[in-house]
Motif scaffolding. Structure first.
Motif, PDB file in Angstrom:
ATOM      1  N   SER A 233       0.837  -1.200   0.000  1.00 27.74           N
ATOM      2  CA  SER A 233       0.000   0.000   0.000  1.00 27.74           C
ATOM      3  C   SER A 233       0.874   1.253   0.000  1.00 27.74           C
ATOM      4  O   SER A 233       0.592   2.237  -0.673  1.00 27.74           O
ATOM      5  CB  SER A 233      -0.965  -0.019   1.181  1.00 27.74           C
ATOM      6  OG  SER A 233      -0.417   0.625   2.305  1.00 27.74           O
ATOM      7  N   SER A 236       2.280   1.861  -3.486  1.00 25.04           N
ATOM      8  CA  SER A 236       1.313   2.274  -4.504  1.00 25.04           C
ATOM      9  C   SER A 236       0.850   3.706  -4.285  1.00 25.04           C
ATOM     10  O   SER A 236       0.250   4.304  -5.167  1.00 25.04           O
ATOM     11  CB  SER A 236       0.068   1.380  -4.473  1.00 25.04           C
ATOM     12  OG  SER A 236       0.372   0.073  -4.137  1.00 25.04           O
ATOM     13  N   SER A 237       1.080   4.219  -3.092  1.00 25.78           N
ATOM     14  CA  SER A 237       0.546   5.544  -2.800  1.00 25.78           C
ATOM     15  C   SER A 237       1.225   6.594  -3.670  1.00 25.78           C
ATOM     16  O   SER A 237       2.367   6.426  -4.098  1.00 25.78           O
ATOM     17  CB  SER A 237       0.735   5.877  -1.323  1.00 25.78           C
ATOM     18  OG  SER A 237       2.041   6.346  -1.095  1.00 25.78           O
ATOM     19  N   SER A 238       0.502   7.641  -3.914  1.00 27.62           N
ATOM     20  CA  SER A 238       0.991   8.676  -4.836  1.00 27.62           C
ATOM     21  C   SER A 238       2.325   9.253  -4.341  1.00 27.62           C
ATOM     22  O   SER A 238       3.234   9.496  -5.131  1.00 27.62           O
ATOM     23  CB  SER A 238      -0.046   9.788  -4.973  1.00 27.62           C
ATOM     24  OG  SER A 238      -0.386  10.254  -3.681  1.00 27.62           O
ATOM     25  N   ARG A 240       4.982   7.981  -2.478  1.00 25.68           N
ATOM     26  CA  ARG A 240       5.556   6.831  -1.783  1.00 25.68           C
ATOM     27  C   ARG A 240       6.877   7.213  -1.134  1.00 25.68           C
ATOM     28  O   ARG A 240       7.617   8.080  -1.625  1.00 25.68           O
ATOM     29  CB  ARG A 240       5.729   5.655  -2.735  1.00 25.68           C
ATOM     30  CG  ARG A 240       6.750   5.859  -3.820  1.00 25.68           C
ATOM     31  CD  ARG A 240       7.230   4.492  -4.348  1.00 25.68           C
ATOM     32  NE  ARG A 240       8.453   4.689  -5.100  1.00 25.68           N
ATOM     33  CZ  ARG A 240       8.506   4.672  -6.423  1.00 25.68           C
ATOM     34  NH1 ARG A 240       7.419   4.468  -7.140  1.00 25.68           N
ATOM     35  NH2 ARG A 240       9.651   4.879  -7.045  1.00 25.68           N
TER      36      ARG A 240
END
Lengths: 341, 341
Positions: A233, A236-238, A240
């Motif tokens: 997660s 994948s976060s904008s 990171r």
DNA sequence: ATGAAAGCGCTAACAT
DNA sequence: ATGTTAGCGCTTTCAT
């Protein structure tokens, strides 16, 4: 197959009383050479071995020590258990092993089973440090208990790992490389290893100042699976992070899996530090920088603590032995990409 | 801290005879509801737990099972032990754990210690399959024994791994890629895992014909250290193999270390196959092709074999359960360089 | 110095 | 249905 011979059989064969056999075998002074040699001869002939169950019954001591950890299949625990077993065996102790799966009910059940078996002492990693049921149960025991990397309210012996310093060193190292956006993955802060890692991590973060730093903590569980999902997660976060610290004994595989799934390169796209050293950390490509301590010492010291109590110092103050950690720098960390270009 | 209550204390508190307490606790039919409830009440009140040592003494059954493997810190053994412990515990058994260090004297000493503790059964990997001392000792036991991946003359239950097929598949795979110069690193051929791997390996070699193939076997020991030294010497030799099979549970780290020390690239300079699957194999870069089997099943089946004997089928024929292996192909193998250019 | 016997906590066989 | 008791194999106390 005949039944094993008992002390009576030996007594009969040696033409002495059972008491004399016992005295010979336990090295008492008051025995004549004649009786002694006859007993030894009979023992030899019958291949007699004293029954430890009967001895336990009579002496109220079983010469067994119970060891319960979260998951024995985690390599680190294997090293601890191995060292502990080695240290115990010379004194005639045998190890009962079980795993708790980090489940409270299992733990309580296990402890009860151990007590019914009249173990002489217990080595364990409790799943909680403040659960009343578990703590009260442990406190009610009249036998030595040593905790592995746990800090409970009760005054028990413990061997602690200096995750605080280890993780702080790891975070500072990342900062020195220019990272400002770092994630720590670790277990619940209600457990010492998680708590101490978080403490070291956040303390390092303050050096940067609140404005400049983006240090995030994910403290779900120490498991490989949760490491994978948390890392996934995060990656994948904008926004990171540019570095991840895998703060648990079994977490590196999960993190590496996630990194691979995202097609990221180490250390170019992301820097990684492992919270414990393993074959995987040493031999991954690139090799992973890791916080290391001696698991063998951890097991050995736990046993020493127990044995010292068992040998008489039952009433001394609780000892808390702290084992140092060391940051082993390898190739998995580099300056964040943005900074380099 | 008061002494633990005994069955007498319960009897007194419930105003019944000790025999009645025992009957209630063991679920005998002939007990009135009145007595039953009074006993349970007293048990509750006193927090009475039957003493397993006394029970063992009386019933001639300890509900303990001993497990001795070469080295518990090897991840594969951890998986086996974990599964075994899980399978045992539901039946009220507890596991004694020890490691043999692959030393005969230790093994004999350990077995004696286990017998003195009157364990109900034994799970083990013997350090030898033909040593008279060890074999004779095991045969003299009157309790169930199950061997892990061992083939001794005595007729004992065993759980075997199909290293033969696994290694043959590995070697054939390498041949299919064009390798003719392949090395197998494994343990002594006097031990089944080594022997079977060698058999699979040499059988695959015959497909190539003697003239064309250069298949070499180094069977020193299963240890990581020997894997390192054997691989190192192989890699330094003027005609070094184009592929290596690390045929042991702990050998991959040693081989990878050697490969790295020689500055070789996988799979360009050398192809690698691991003889057992681990986190390291799965997450190395490139990921290492490996022969896999279920270690959890290995542990579980060993326990099933034991329990079935313990539950009565003591006189049946020895069972030999063979567990299948599977070649997991990953990125560590390629055609040899010479052939590609 | 050695033999006899008590007793650790429990279960099962024997009485009642 | 329940109480009483022997005895599992050992160590230790008490006599002698």
């Amino acid at each position: 197959m005949a039944e094993s011979p008992t002390i009576r059989d030996v007594a009969r064969a040696a033409k002495v009383a059972v008491g004399s056999v016992s005295r010979v075998l336990n090295g008492h002074k008051s025995v004549s050479d004649d009786v002694r040699s006859r007993v030894f001869k009979a023992v030899e002939k019958l291949k007699y071995e004293p029954d430890r169950v009967a001895q336990s019954m009579r002496l109220r001591v079983t010469k067994t020590i119970a060891c319960a950890t979260r998951d024995i299949s985690i390599p680190g625990f294997g090293n601890i258990v191995k060292a502990a077993e080695e240290a115990l065996r010379d004194d005639g102790y045998t190890l009962f092993l079980a795993h708790t799966d980090e489940r409270k009910e299992r733990e309580i059940e296990l402890l009860r089973a151990f007590m019914r078996r009249r173990v002489d002492a217990i080595i364990m990693t409790t799943s909680s440090e403040d659960d009343v049921d578990v703590c009260r149960q442990i406190e009610s025991f009249d036998i030595p208990v040593v905790l592995l990397d746990r800090d409970v309210p009760a005054s028990l012996d413990s061997v602690l790992i200096d995750h605080y310093r280890g993780t702080r060193a790891a975070a500072e190292y990342l900062i020195s490389l220019g990272h400002t956006h770092v994630a720590l993955l670790t277990g619940r802060s209600t457990l010492r290893p998680g708590r101490e890692r978080i403490r070291g991590f956040t303390e390092a973060a303050t050096q940067l100042g609140k404005r400049k730093s983006n240090f995030i903590v994910r403290s779900q569980s120490f498991s490989k699976e949760s490491a994978f999902s948390e890392a996934s997660s995060l990656l994948s976060s904008s926004s990171r992070p540019t570095a991840i610290i895998a703060g648990g004994m079994a977490m590196l595989p999960g993190v590496l899996q996630a990194v691979r799934a995202h097609g990221l390169r180490i250390p170019d796209d992301i820097s990684i530090i492992a919270g414990s050293d393993t074959d995987l950390a040493a031999l991954a490509t690139p090799a992973i920088t890791a916080v290391r301590w001696s698991e063998a010492n951890e097991g050995r010291l736990a046993v020493e603590l127990l044995l010292s109590r068992l040998k008489g110092e039952r009433r001394r103050e609780a000892s808390r032995i702290m084992l140092p950690t060391e940051l082993i720098t390898r190739g998995s960390c580099a300056a964040p990409l943005a900074r380099r270009s």
